[in-house]
Design a protein around this motif. Structure first.
Motif, PDB file in Angstrom:
ATOM      1  N   SER A 185       4.378  -7.051  12.451  1.00 23.32           N
ATOM      2  CA  SER A 185       3.803  -8.309  12.944  1.00 23.32           C
ATOM      3  C   SER A 185       2.311  -8.138  13.174  1.00 23.32           C
ATOM      4  N   GLY A 186       1.597  -9.251  13.130  1.00 27.90           N
ATOM      5  CA  GLY A 186       0.169  -9.250  13.379  1.00 27.90           C
ATOM      6  C   GLY A 186      -0.248 -10.510  14.100  1.00 27.90           C
ATOM      7  N   LEU A 187      -1.447 -10.492  14.639  1.00 25.30           N
ATOM      8  CA  LEU A 187      -2.012 -11.647  15.322  1.00 25.30           C
ATOM      9  C   LEU A 187      -2.733 -12.521  14.309  1.00 25.30           C
ATOM     10  N   TRP A 188      -2.497 -13.834  14.398  1.00 25.54           N
ATOM     11  CA  TRP A 188      -3.150 -14.773  13.488  1.00 25.54           C
ATOM     12  C   TRP A 188      -3.889 -15.840  14.294  1.00 25.54           C
ATOM     13  N   LEU A 189      -5.160 -16.007  13.933  1.00 27.06           N
ATOM     14  CA  LEU A 189      -6.048 -16.924  14.645  1.00 27.06           C
ATOM     15  C   LEU A 189      -6.708 -17.860  13.642  1.00 27.06           C
ATOM     16  N   ASP A 190      -6.796 -19.151  13.995  1.00 25.71           N
ATOM     17  CA  ASP A 190      -7.484 -20.102  13.112  1.00 25.71           C
ATOM     18  C   ASP A 190      -8.128 -21.255  13.862  1.00 25.71           C
ATOM     19  N   ASP A 191      -8.091 -21.197  15.223  1.00 25.17           N
ATOM     20  CA  ASP A 191      -8.681 -22.245  16.060  1.00 25.17           C
ATOM     21  C   ASP A 191      -8.083 -23.625  15.780  1.00 25.17           C
ATOM     22  N   ARG A 192      -6.837 -23.620  15.321  1.00 24.12           N
ATOM     23  CA  ARG A 192      -6.089 -24.868  15.165  1.00 24.12           C
ATOM     24  C   ARG A 192      -4.700 -24.668  15.755  1.00 24.12           C
TER      25      ARG A 192
ATOM     26  N   THR B  41      -9.229 -22.861  20.844  1.00 27.95           N
ATOM     27  CA  THR B  41     -10.110 -21.696  20.932  1.00 27.95           C
ATOM     28  C   THR B  41      -9.210 -20.482  21.067  1.00 27.95           C
ATOM     29  N   GLU B  42      -9.084 -19.718  20.000  1.00 33.14           N
ATOM     30  CA  GLU B  42      -8.049 -18.688  19.932  1.00 33.14           C
ATOM     31  C   GLU B  42      -8.634 -17.270  19.897  1.00 33.14           C
ATOM     32  N   TYR B  43      -8.161 -16.442  20.810  1.00 28.49           N
ATOM     33  CA  TYR B  43      -8.523 -15.030  20.838  1.00 28.49           C
ATOM     34  C   TYR B  43      -7.616 -14.328  21.847  1.00 28.49           C
ATOM     35  N   GLY B  44      -7.722 -13.028  21.936  1.00 29.51           N
ATOM     36  CA  GLY B  44      -7.021 -12.249  22.947  1.00 29.51           C
ATOM     37  C   GLY B  44      -8.016 -11.477  23.782  1.00 29.51           C
TER      38      GLY B  44
END
Length: 529
Positions: free
Chosen positions: A327-334, A346-349
């Motif tokens: 598994s991985g983290l997926w970010l796209d700000d949607r 607003t996507e981040y960890g």
């Protein structure tokens, strides 16, 4: 040590050669240290354990007693407490002698100067005789005018007035060395009749020692010396992870061994310079974030002893990682566009620890209360790495960084203006700060998983960038010590001029950060870890 093959061929009296024969055998590992003291309170390790000898079966139980020492937070590893010595009366002592100074021995440890010793020799470790010390490992004032240098010295006899033999560094210590962790090791090799000094694992000096060896049977001490029958030469600063050996050091004592190494003989152990992994997130147990901070969601657990989760913001999703089975983290700000939503997010960890939960609201929902925590000392040697897959090339994208109040102290980014990967560090935690960075030689590819690693090596005043395990860029002309960033580690963002910026678009997996500078080999091994 390790796997060895002995080849032989017989020759008769007439010079005729016989068949070649061979035998393969495994030599045992070299002996471990006869004593080792961590001197750091890590997770699960209290003060008593930090002072305890970790090798009691080899040299006897030589737990350390303390005198006027203090413990300070976060000075070497964030989330730990380290011994601090005041340079006047504080020290640590074993119940007796630890090494036999009449035979080969070695003493090593991590040290951090709190001030520059310009009026006296400061001793990191010693073992007392009656009048003189069997050895001093620390600093020595050399030349005229005298300047302090790292030093390992021994006397010709137990008389303080006897001749001194010292191996000391060619370069003087300066204010730049104050506050920086340095690994120092002293070696006495009776077979070669040599004293050797290693600084950060590099042989810095060696000198012939003449005279008859003698045995100092007094107390082994850390943070002070012994001269004219009394303690003195107090060390001002911090000391950690001290090793004492009943033999000379060899390269793998510094670099470590892995079981799969051809010459390891199946043994695996870290070296004295092996950086500590202080954070790791593989996203196998991560939970996506549909409702911000909803209990048991919006987080990726830490796989290390430090237990700092990545708290995920609303919209962060979990998908396939850099391996099909992971598994991985997926970010796209949607907000989950695959479900038909069109909302921007607003996507981040960020690195944080759970400090509690709210009371159930009107819908019976509980929410996690997070407390942000930094992971790295970015003003000391560190390494940050991750598998990344950018999706698109519009704007600078930050995969990993650690934020301060105004700027990120270190960062791994994708810069589409040059189509390359970058690693950099910041000078000060102000809105506009000087930076130093290196850029990959290979072009960054979108839609392809790539492994990145950035290394700040304080001992070499150097930053390095690795792409898929290969060193691609290096610079050793940094003119500043990077800032100590006190904010959380960010995955998918960087802090610029007080604002979160450079949003990542795509996948991030197997984020790993280390306090210390990984070597070329160690970075390459991350590809298979």
């Amino acid at each position: 040590m390790g796997s060895n093959t002995f080849w032989a061929r017989a020759v008769d009296a007439n010079g005729n050669l016989g068949d070649i024969g061979s035998v393969t055998f495994t030599a045992p590992s070299l002996s471990p240290p006869v004593a080792r003291w961590g001197l750091e309170q890590l997770p699960g390790i209290d003060e008593t354990a930090a002072l305890a000898d970790q090798q009691p079966a080899l040299g006897g139980q030589t737990d350390l007693s303390t005198s006027n020492v203090s413990w300070v937070d976060d000075v070497r590893l964030v989330g730990s407490r380290s011994v601090e010595l005041d340079g006047e009366s504080s020290g640590l002592a074993a119940p007796g002698s630890v090494v036999d100074t009449a035979n080969s021995f070695s003493v090593a440890g991590w040290v951090r100067l709190a001030s520059l010793p310009t009026t006296y020799d400061a001793v990191i470790a010693s073992q007392a005789g009656v009048d003189a010390a069997g050895f001093h490992l620390g600093t020595q004032l050399v030349g005229s005018p005298s300047t302090p240098r790292w030093s390992f010295l021994m006397k010709d006899s137990d008389a303080q007035s006897s001749a001194t033999h010292a191996a000391y560094s060619s370069s003087a210590l300066t204010s730049a060395d104050v506050g920086r962790w340095t690994h120092i090791a002293g070696v006495y090799d009776t077979a070669a009749g040599m004293l050797r000094l290693y600084v950060d694992g590099v042989l810095t000096a060696e000198v012939q020692r003449s005279g008859t060896s003698w045995s100092a049977t007094g107390v082994f001490a850390i943070g002070r010396g012994w001269s004219s029958g009394a303690p003195g030469n107090w060390f001002h600063g911090n000391v950690a992870d001290v090793h004492a050996y009943g033999r000379v050091l060899v390269p793998h004592d510094f670099t470590g061994l892995r079981a799969e190494d051809p010459t390891s003989g199946g043994f695996q152990e870290p070296g004295m310079l092996t950086p500590m992994r202080v954070g790791g997130w593989n996203f196998e147990m991560a939970v996506p974030c549909y409702l911000a901070d909803l209990r048991d969601t919006c987080q990726a657990p830490d796989t290390t002893i430090w237990g700092r989760s990545l708290a995920l913001t609303r919209g962060a999703s979990i998908g396939v990682g850099h391996t099909a089975a992971g598994s991985g983290l997926w970010l796209d700000d949607r907000y989950f566009p695959e479900d038909g939503h069109t909302e921007s997010t607003t996507e981040y960890g960020r690195s944080a620890v759970m400090v509690g939960f709210t009371e159930p609201d009107g819908d019976g929902l509980e929410f996690t209360q997070w407390e942000d925590e930094p992971v790295l000392r970015t003003d000391q040697s560190f390494t940050m790495s991750a598998w990344v897959m950018p999706d698109g090339s519009d704007g600078v994208r930050a995969a990993v960084s650690q934020r301060g109040q105004h700027s990120s102290g270190g960062w791994l980014t994708f810069d589409p203006t040059v189509g390359r990967w970058q690693f950099g560090v910041s000078d000060e935690d102000v809105a506009v700060t000087p930076t130093a960075s290196v850029t990959s030689t290979s072009a960054a590819e979108t839609g392809v998983w790539t492994h990145l690693a950035g290394v700040y090596d304080a001992g070499r005043n150097q930053i390095r960038l690795y792409v898929n395990g290969e060193l691609e860029a290096v610079t050793d002309d940094i003119t500043f010590t990077p800032m100590a960033s006190t904010g959380p580690l960010l995955v998918g963002r960087a802090l610029r001029q007080g604002h979160l910026a450079e949003p990542w678009n795509g996948g991030i997996d197997d984020v790993a950060v280390f306090q210390g500078a990984l070597t070329d080999t160690e970075v390459h091994r991350l590809l298979g870890s």
